[in-house]
Scaffold this motif. Structure first.
Motif, short mmCIF file in Angstrom:
data_model
loop_
_atom_site.label_atom_id
_atom_site.label_comp_id
_atom_site.label_asym_id
_atom_site.label_seq_id
_atom_site.Cartn_x
_atom_site.Cartn_y
_atom_site.Cartn_z
N ASP A 453 47.04 31.47 36.80
CA ASP A 453 47.83 32.02 37.90
C ASP A 453 47.88 33.53 37.82
N LEU A 454 48.05 34.18 38.96
CA LEU A 454 48.20 35.62 39.01
C LEU A 454 49.61 36.01 38.57
N PRO A 455 49.81 37.27 38.18
CA PRO A 455 51.15 37.71 37.79
C PRO A 455 52.13 37.60 38.96
N GLU A 456 53.36 37.26 38.64
CA GLU A 456 54.39 37.11 39.67
C GLU A 456 54.52 38.36 40.52
N LYS A 457 54.50 39.53 39.90
CA LYS A 457 54.72 40.75 40.68
C LYS A 457 53.59 41.02 41.68
N LEU A 458 52.36 40.55 41.36
CA LEU A 458 51.26 40.72 42.31
C LEU A 458 51.30 39.66 43.40
N ILE A 459 51.73 38.45 43.06
CA ILE A 459 51.91 37.41 44.08
C ILE A 459 52.90 37.88 45.12
N LEU A 460 54.01 38.50 44.67
CA LEU A 460 55.04 38.99 45.60
C LEU A 460 54.53 40.14 46.46
N GLN A 461 53.46 40.80 45.99
CA GLN A 461 52.85 41.86 46.80
C GLN A 461 51.83 41.32 47.79
N GLY A 462 51.59 40.00 47.72
CA GLY A 462 50.65 39.37 48.64
C GLY A 462 49.24 39.25 48.11
N VAL A 463 49.02 39.53 46.83
CA VAL A 463 47.70 39.40 46.24
C VAL A 463 47.35 37.91 46.12
N LYS A 464 46.20 37.52 46.62
CA LYS A 464 45.78 36.11 46.64
C LYS A 464 44.74 35.77 45.57
N ASP A 465 43.98 36.77 45.12
CA ASP A 465 42.90 36.47 44.19
C ASP A 465 42.61 37.70 43.34
N MET A 466 42.14 37.45 42.13
CA MET A 466 41.69 38.50 41.22
C MET A 466 40.52 37.95 40.42
N VAL A 467 39.71 38.83 39.86
CA VAL A 467 38.64 38.41 38.97
C VAL A 467 39.26 37.95 37.66
N ARG A 468 38.88 36.74 37.23
CA ARG A 468 39.36 36.18 35.98
C ARG A 468 38.16 35.71 35.17
N ILE A 469 38.17 36.02 33.88
CA ILE A 469 37.03 35.71 33.00
C ILE A 469 37.54 34.97 31.77
N SER A 470 36.85 33.88 31.40
CA SER A 470 37.22 33.16 30.18
C SER A 470 36.03 32.36 29.67
N ASP A 471 36.18 31.85 28.45
CA ASP A 471 35.18 30.93 27.90
C ASP A 471 35.58 29.48 28.12
N GLY A 472 36.59 29.26 28.99
CA GLY A 472 37.03 27.91 29.32
C GLY A 472 36.44 27.41 30.62
N ARG A 473 37.02 26.33 31.11
CA ARG A 473 36.60 25.72 32.37
C ARG A 473 37.72 25.87 33.39
N MET A 474 37.48 25.41 34.61
CA MET A 474 38.56 25.28 35.58
C MET A 474 38.43 23.96 36.30
N SER A 475 39.54 23.48 36.78
CA SER A 475 39.53 22.24 37.54
C SER A 475 38.65 22.39 38.77
#
Length: 574
Positions: A453-475
């Motif tokens: 999930d994105l940070p709460e303060k950015l969600i409240l600013q209306g941010v819908k997406d950000m670049v996220r990088i990991s060595d895991g998977r996603m649903s």
């Protein structure tokens, strides 16, 4: 007259050793089986992943009885057996940790018993690849009965998807003021029937995969779990597996290189999950087909998106079925697929799907008018992922497909949860969230946490997406500009382990580039100072997993399981 095929089960019931015949048959007699069960009929094992702890597979106990009807009608002997059931919804730390264990359970249950053919009852996403992997390692005639998706979720006039709604909880709570009572109501509305996730998540992707590989009867994968046609196909599958035994139509005859290429192309067209890469690679490794991470890009990345389903679109699996389902897609892709690839019904692709009809072009588009021109999985390379990383363009934000931003680093998922909503966290909409320690060895099990999930303060600013990088998977039910499966993972000292706060990271999907803007000398210096973390376990299966799991680009199978070992029954240990 054709010579009657020698049945594998005869080694138990009709061998030259009368003592062994007596032992095996007499114990089965306590179930009340008649004489003709032991007189050369094909014995069909029904591999059931039913469990009350796997809600998506909760109806498979009943489906087994329907499959048995078909087997009996065709002159076979049905014998049902359980294997470890994996539901992503409940099991911790992640069902992916146990996929390989379930495959071993499946493999040894098949190999060690008097079985001539196999029916795999599958549903929630890991039960499909795990059982197929195990069956591949024995290589008997095998057919898959997918459990099917739930009906569409309906909540206050909105169509909501099981799985996809999970990733909206924080946003709806912060922006729309959802209360506990609201979420309680939504829980019932989102999962209102038996079956697995009703989006094109990983469960539906896996069902689509097995049909595209040729392992189900044509049209089976799209049917909702509650539809009576699901039962019809289950019964017909029971009939067909008996004929497959007589024809000696083994998995290795179906799962050719062409079949895997068909599955990659189909996955791109339906907007399927990135998890397909991990599972299809592992299946290929078991059956002996050389499938590399780069193949998913070279074969599938230019394929157009034809199916308008969540998370890449707006509809759900029920709508997909009403529109004509996977047969329509496979017919549309005819010129791109290997149409001569054999399937479990003994026919080729082109013959199976030539009569398919589309009933809703808003759900299933054409090659001439696709939803997206290029939708397959993109494989990224660069100094941040020497062995590759993946992104799903159809579920990402176009404006972020070329992006450069400063890294905000989380050393573990616990670190992420502790700090992501800290109002003092130095992060903005252009930052790149970097999550370490969630790869195959690191979590362990490579959990579906990459789409954090994105940070709460950015969600409240209306941010819908950000670049996220990991060595895991996603649903497979999730969306976003999420780079996954970074290999080598951070826990084994991949470059991801060396990323620091403030480092610039460049993403360029069009040019398949993921680059850490740090000099080679600095990377080498950081690597020399890096220390490997302590293993997460020192006993049991988890230790075996950590010691032997391969990296994501190779399918995260256990190294000693790669390559089949056949179904020989020469040794008798009695």
């Amino acid at each position: 007259m054709a010579e009657k095929k020698h049945l594998r089960s005869s080694e138990w019931f009709n061998s030259s050793d009368k003592k062994m015949n007596f032992t095996h048959r007499s114990w089965l007699r306590n179930q009340g089986y008649p004489d003709d069960y032991f007189e050369g009929k094909p014995v069909i094992g029904i591999c059931n992943t039913w469990s009350e702890l796997t809600p998506c597979n909760g109806h498979l106990r009943d489906f087994a009885e329907i499959v048995k009807r078909g087997i009996l009608e065709a002159g076979g002997v049905p014998l049902e057996f359980p294997v470890m059931s994996l539901g992503e919804t409940l099991i911790r730390p992640t069902s992916m940790l146990f996929r390989n264990l379930a495959s071993m359970d499946t493999e040894e249950s098949i190999r060690g018993n008097p079985l001539d053919g196999i029916v795999l009852l599958t549903g929630c996403d890991k039960t499909t690849p795990s059982t197929v992997m195990g069956a591949c390692s024995v290589d008997l005639p095998t057919i898959v009965v997918p459990g099917g998706p739930m009906l569409s979720g309906r909540f206050r006039g909105e169509k909501i998807g099981s799985g996809s709604m999970n990733w909206m909880v924080k946003e709806r709570q912060k922006l729309e003021g959802y209360t506990d009572a609201d979420f309680m109501e939504a829980e019932v509305c989102v999962a209102r029937s038996i079956g697995h996730c009703n989006t094109m998540g990983t469960a539906s992707t896996m069902a689509t995969m097995v049909e595209a590989l040729g392992l189900t009867l044509p049209g089976f994968s799209s049917i909702p779990a509650v539809d009576s046609r699901k039962k019809l196909f289950a019964q017909l599958s029971g009939r067909r597996i008996v004929e497959m035994v007589k024809e000696d139509l083994k998995l290795s005859k179906i799962l050719t290189r062409k079949a895997f290429e068909n599955a990659i192309i189909t996955n791109a067209a339906v907007g399927g999950s990135t998890n397909l890469i991990i599972h299809l690679t592992a299946i290929a490794g078991r059956i002996g087909v050389d499938l590399k991470l780069e193949d998913f890009d070279s074969i599938g990345s230019k394929i157009p998106l034809l199916v308008n389903l969540k998370p890449s679109g707006k509809h759900l699996m029920e709508d997909f079925f009403y529109a004509g389902g996977l047969p329509v897609v496979l017919k549309e892709l005819k010129e791109l697929l290997h149409s001569d690839s054999i399937t479990v019904n003994g026919k080729g692709f082109s013959e199976n799907y030539e009569d398919a009809v589309c009933y809703d072009t808003d759900v299933i588009s054409t090659l001439e008018n696709p939803l997206q021109k290029e939708a397959g999985i993109a494989v990224l390379k660069g100094n941040l992922c020497e062995n590759g990383a993946v992104i799903k363009p159809s579920a990402a934000s176009k404006e972020l497909m070329q992006h450069k931003g400063k890294a905000v680093v989380f050393e573990s998922i616990e670190d992420y949860h502790n700090r992501i909503d800290d109002p003092h966290l130095d992060i903005d909409k252009d930052s790149v969230i970097v999550l370490k320690g969630v790869g195959p060895k690191g979590y362990p099990g490579m959990a579906e946490v990459g789409n954090v999930d994105l940070p709460e303060k950015l969600i409240l600013q209306g941010v819908k997406d950000m670049v996220r990088i990991s060595d895991g998977r996603m649903s497979g039910t999730a969306a976003g500009t999420v780079i996954l499966h970074v290999s080598p993972e951070s826990t084994v000292g991949g470059t991801l382990a060396l990323v620091q706060n403030g480092d610039l990271i460049e993403l360029d999907v069009a040019n398949r580039k993921l680059h850490l803007d740090v000099s080679d000398a600095e990377i080498a210096q950081r690597k020399a100072a890096w220390k490997a973390p302590e293993p997460m376990a020192n006993r049991g299966y988890v230790k075996i997993y950590i010691d032997h799991v391969e990296q994501a680009d190779k399918g995260a199978d256990l190294d000693f399981l790669v390559g089949g070992s056949g179904s020989n029954v020469e040794r008798d240990l009695h």
